[in-house]
Write a protein that holds these residues in place. Sequence first.
Motif, PDB file in Angstrom:
ATOM      1  N   MET A  98       9.384   6.360   1.188  1.00 45.33           N
ATOM      2  CA  MET A  98       8.187   5.881   0.525  1.00 45.33           C
ATOM      3  C   MET A  98       8.121   4.360   0.664  1.00 45.33           C
ATOM      4  O   MET A  98       9.102   3.668   0.442  1.00 45.33           O
ATOM      5  CB  MET A  98       8.234   6.273  -0.955  1.00 45.33           C
ATOM      6  N   SER A  99       6.982   3.853   1.028  1.00 46.65           N
ATOM      7  CA  SER A  99       6.826   2.406   1.140  1.00 46.65           C
ATOM      8  C   SER A  99       6.364   1.849  -0.201  1.00 46.65           C
ATOM      9  O   SER A  99       5.873   2.574  -1.056  1.00 46.65           O
ATOM     10  CB  SER A  99       5.823   2.052   2.233  1.00 46.65           C
ATOM     11  N   PHE A 100       6.495   0.524  -0.358  1.00 54.07           N
ATOM     12  CA  PHE A 100       6.076  -0.104  -1.592  1.00 54.07           C
ATOM     13  C   PHE A 100       4.590   0.110  -1.847  1.00 54.07           C
ATOM     14  O   PHE A 100       4.153   0.209  -2.979  1.00 54.07           O
ATOM     15  CB  PHE A 100       6.378  -1.603  -1.571  1.00 54.07           C
ATOM     16  N   SER A 101       3.808   0.219  -0.786  1.00 54.75           N
ATOM     17  CA  SER A 101       2.361   0.410  -0.962  1.00 54.75           C
ATOM     18  C   SER A 101       2.042   1.790  -1.531  1.00 54.75           C
ATOM     19  O   SER A 101       0.956   2.010  -2.049  1.00 54.75           O
ATOM     20  CB  SER A 101       1.627   0.197   0.365  1.00 54.75           C
ATOM     21  N   ASP A 102       2.995   2.733  -1.459  1.00 51.62           N
ATOM     22  CA  ASP A 102       2.797   4.072  -2.005  1.00 51.62           C
ATOM     23  C   ASP A 102       3.105   4.143  -3.504  1.00 51.62           C
ATOM     24  O   ASP A 102       2.805   5.138  -4.147  1.00 51.62           O
ATOM     25  CB  ASP A 102       3.681   5.092  -1.283  1.00 51.62           C
ATOM     26  N   LEU A 103       3.733   3.104  -4.056  1.00 49.72           N
ATOM     27  CA  LEU A 103       4.085   3.109  -5.472  1.00 49.72           C
ATOM     28  C   LEU A 103       2.840   2.904  -6.332  1.00 49.72           C
ATOM     29  O   LEU A 103       1.987   2.072  -6.012  1.00 49.72           O
ATOM     30  CB  LEU A 103       5.093   1.995  -5.780  1.00 49.72           C
ATOM     31  N   ARG A 104       2.772   3.660  -7.401  1.00 48.77           N
ATOM     32  CA  ARG A 104       1.670   3.473  -8.343  1.00 48.77           C
ATOM     33  C   ARG A 104       2.039   2.353  -9.303  1.00 48.77           C
ATOM     34  O   ARG A 104       3.176   2.300  -9.788  1.00 48.77           O
ATOM     35  CB  ARG A 104       1.417   4.749  -9.114  1.00 48.77           C
ATOM     36  N   PRO A 105       1.098   1.465  -9.608  1.00 55.51           N
ATOM     37  CA  PRO A 105       1.398   0.383 -10.566  1.00 55.51           C
ATOM     38  C   PRO A 105       1.792   0.945 -11.922  1.00 55.51           C
ATOM     39  O   PRO A 105       1.397   2.055 -12.299  1.00 55.51           O
ATOM     40  CB  PRO A 105       0.079  -0.383 -10.666  1.00 55.51           C
ATOM     41  N   TRP A 106       2.575   0.160 -12.655  1.00 62.29           N
ATOM     42  CA  TRP A 106       2.946   0.545 -14.001  1.00 62.29           C
ATOM     43  C   TRP A 106       1.670   0.591 -14.846  1.00 62.29           C
ATOM     44  O   TRP A 106       0.787  -0.257 -14.686  1.00 62.29           O
ATOM     45  CB  TRP A 106       3.903  -0.464 -14.607  1.00 62.29           C
ATOM     46  N   PRO A 107       1.559   1.554 -15.755  1.00 62.98           N
ATOM     47  CA  PRO A 107       0.365   1.613 -16.608  1.00 62.98           C
ATOM     48  C   PRO A 107       0.160   0.333 -17.423  1.00 62.98           C
ATOM     49  O   PRO A 107      -0.949  -0.145 -17.581  1.00 62.98           O
ATOM     50  CB  PRO A 107       0.615   2.809 -17.519  1.00 62.98           C
ATOM     51  N   VAL A 108       1.250  -0.213 -17.934  1.00 58.44           N
ATOM     52  CA  VAL A 108       1.198  -1.447 -18.730  1.00 58.44           C
ATOM     53  C   VAL A 108       2.351  -2.331 -18.281  1.00 58.44           C
ATOM     54  O   VAL A 108       3.475  -1.866 -18.140  1.00 58.44           O
ATOM     55  CB  VAL A 108       1.339  -1.147 -20.239  1.00 58.44           C
ATOM     56  N   ALA A 109       2.048  -3.601 -18.052  1.00 52.20           N
ATOM     57  CA  ALA A 109       3.103  -4.562 -17.700  1.00 52.20           C
ATOM     58  C   ALA A 109       2.801  -5.888 -18.381  1.00 52.20           C
ATOM     59  O   ALA A 109       1.768  -6.497 -18.113  1.00 52.20           O
ATOM     60  CB  ALA A 109       3.177  -4.756 -16.196  1.00 52.20           C
ATOM     61  N   ALA A 114      18.125  -1.451 -15.764  1.00 53.29           N
ATOM     62  CA  ALA A 114      18.616  -0.706 -14.591  1.00 53.29           C
ATOM     63  C   ALA A 114      17.801   0.566 -14.368  1.00 53.29           C
ATOM     64  O   ALA A 114      17.478   0.909 -13.223  1.00 53.29           O
ATOM     65  CB  ALA A 114      20.095  -0.376 -14.754  1.00 53.29           C
ATOM     66  N   GLN A 115      17.461   1.280 -15.435  1.00 53.13           N
ATOM     67  CA  GLN A 115      16.623   2.479 -15.297  1.00 53.13           C
ATOM     68  C   GLN A 115      15.236   2.117 -14.766  1.00 53.13           C
ATOM     69  O   GLN A 115      14.698   2.811 -13.905  1.00 53.13           O
ATOM     70  CB  GLN A 115      16.470   3.191 -16.643  1.00 53.13           C
ATOM     71  N   MET A 116      14.675   1.022 -15.283  1.00 49.59           N
ATOM     72  CA  MET A 116      13.358   0.569 -14.833  1.00 49.59           C
ATOM     73  C   MET A 116      13.391   0.271 -13.338  1.00 49.59           C
ATOM     74  O   MET A 116      12.474   0.625 -12.593  1.00 49.59           O
ATOM     75  CB  MET A 116      12.960  -0.685 -15.632  1.00 49.59           C
ATOM     76  N   TRP A 117      14.455  -0.388 -12.906  1.00 50.27           N
ATOM     77  CA  TRP A 117      14.639  -0.728 -11.497  1.00 50.27           C
ATOM     78  C   TRP A 117      14.677   0.537 -10.642  1.00 50.27           C
ATOM     79  O   TRP A 117      14.020   0.648  -9.624  1.00 50.27           O
ATOM     80  CB  TRP A 117      15.924  -1.537 -11.337  1.00 50.27           C
ATOM     81  N   GLU A 118      15.484   1.508 -11.100  1.00 54.11           N
ATOM     82  CA  GLU A 118      15.647   2.754 -10.345  1.00 54.11           C
ATOM     83  C   GLU A 118      14.342   3.552 -10.273  1.00 54.11           C
ATOM     84  O   GLU A 118      13.942   4.007  -9.196  1.00 54.11           O
ATOM     85  CB  GLU A 118      16.747   3.605 -10.983  1.00 54.11           C
ATOM     86  N   ILE A 119      13.694   3.712 -11.403  1.00 54.19           N
ATOM     87  CA  ILE A 119      12.437   4.465 -11.445  1.00 54.19           C
ATOM     88  C   ILE A 119      11.374   3.800 -10.574  1.00 54.19           C
ATOM     89  O   ILE A 119      10.544   4.470  -9.967  1.00 54.19           O
ATOM     90  CB  ILE A 119      11.957   4.627 -12.904  1.00 54.19           C
ATOM     91  N   ALA A 161       3.349  -4.530 -11.177  1.00 58.41           N
ATOM     92  CA  ALA A 161       2.860  -5.209 -12.383  1.00 58.41           C
ATOM     93  C   ALA A 161       1.454  -5.779 -12.220  1.00 58.41           C
ATOM     94  O   ALA A 161       0.926  -6.387 -13.150  1.00 58.41           O
ATOM     95  CB  ALA A 161       3.829  -6.327 -12.754  1.00 58.41           C
ATOM     96  N   ARG A 162       0.874  -5.620 -11.038  1.00 52.98           N
ATOM     97  CA  ARG A 162      -0.449  -6.169 -10.727  1.00 52.98           C
ATOM     98  C   ARG A 162      -0.477  -7.686 -10.929  1.00 52.98           C
ATOM     99  O   ARG A 162      -1.317  -8.226 -11.631  1.00 52.98           O
ATOM    100  CB  ARG A 162      -1.536  -5.496 -11.572  1.00 52.98           C
ATOM    101  N   LEU A 163       0.485  -8.348 -10.307  1.00 52.47           N
ATOM    102  CA  LEU A 163       0.630  -9.810 -10.396  1.00 52.47           C
ATOM    103  C   LEU A 163       0.620 -10.413  -9.001  1.00 52.47           C
ATOM    104  O   LEU A 163       0.958  -9.749  -8.023  1.00 52.47           O
ATOM    105  CB  LEU A 163       1.980 -10.189 -11.022  1.00 52.47           C
ATOM    106  N   ASN A 164       0.331 -11.682  -8.934  1.00 52.83           N
ATOM    107  CA  ASN A 164       0.499 -12.435  -7.704  1.00 52.83           C
ATOM    108  C   ASN A 164       2.005 -12.664  -7.524  1.00 52.83           C
ATOM    109  O   ASN A 164       2.676 -13.093  -8.478  1.00 52.83           O
ATOM    110  CB  ASN A 164      -0.247 -13.761  -7.814  1.00 52.83           C
ATOM    111  N   PRO A 165       2.564 -12.416  -6.343  1.00 55.81           N
ATOM    112  CA  PRO A 165       4.017 -12.614  -6.145  1.00 55.81           C
ATOM    113  C   PRO A 165       4.490 -14.036  -6.470  1.00 55.81           C
ATOM    114  O   PRO A 165       5.628 -14.223  -6.892  1.00 55.81           O
ATOM    115  CB  PRO A 165       4.228 -12.296  -4.662  1.00 55.81           C
ATOM    116  N   ASP A 166       3.622 -15.019  -6.314  1.00 58.85           N
ATOM    117  CA  ASP A 166       4.010 -16.400  -6.638  1.00 58.85           C
ATOM    118  C   ASP A 166       4.353 -16.560  -8.114  1.00 58.85           C
ATOM    119  O   ASP A 166       5.195 -17.370  -8.478  1.00 58.85           O
ATOM    120  CB  ASP A 166       2.897 -17.378  -6.271  1.00 58.85           C
TER     121      ASP A 166
END
Length: 172
Positions: free
Chosen positions: A1-12, A37-42, A74-79
């Motif tokens: 799975m690529s990063f583009s396939d990940l669904r954004p978190w509902p709330v961040a 660590a769980q957040m990272w893995e999920i 998180a729907r953020l700018n990487p900067d």
Amino acid sequence: MSFSDLRPWPVAPRPFHEETFGSWLGRVASRYQMSVAQMWEISQLGAFPILSNAGWILFAPLPERTLVALSALARLNPDRLARIQTPSGWVRNRSTLPYCFRCLVLNPLDVAAPRWKRIWLDPDIEVCEEHGTTLERIPAQITRRARNMDRLLMLVSKHHRQLLQISSRRLY
């Protein structure tokens, strides 16, 4: 799975400009009542980074690819995430970590969102820039034991109360 396939978190929660990366990630994990660590893995971010003895609060700088993935989640700018990373020269094992209890629990930008300030991870910091008081210190094993920011705040508050009790006994 690529990063583009990940669904954004509902709330961040949004990172505060003076917050450390680990604090922000700890607040995200708290929001979902799980460990960092769980957040990272999920979130499927790959292998969890090797951390110092202070745990996730003292995250080493992450590769750009990981920052881009976290930013998408998180729907953020990487900067924005790049600016709150801990400088690599500050990442080292420590016996204690400095902090200002008032600044930690009284975030003027959002009283419901205590955060760990990035400047507190500077190994040479001694005084709170806002209050001019000597910073308190918490043993690094306490920060390592905390699963997320809510748990860290609870442990820091407990440690702070114990120190107040000790100092009040010395007065009598």
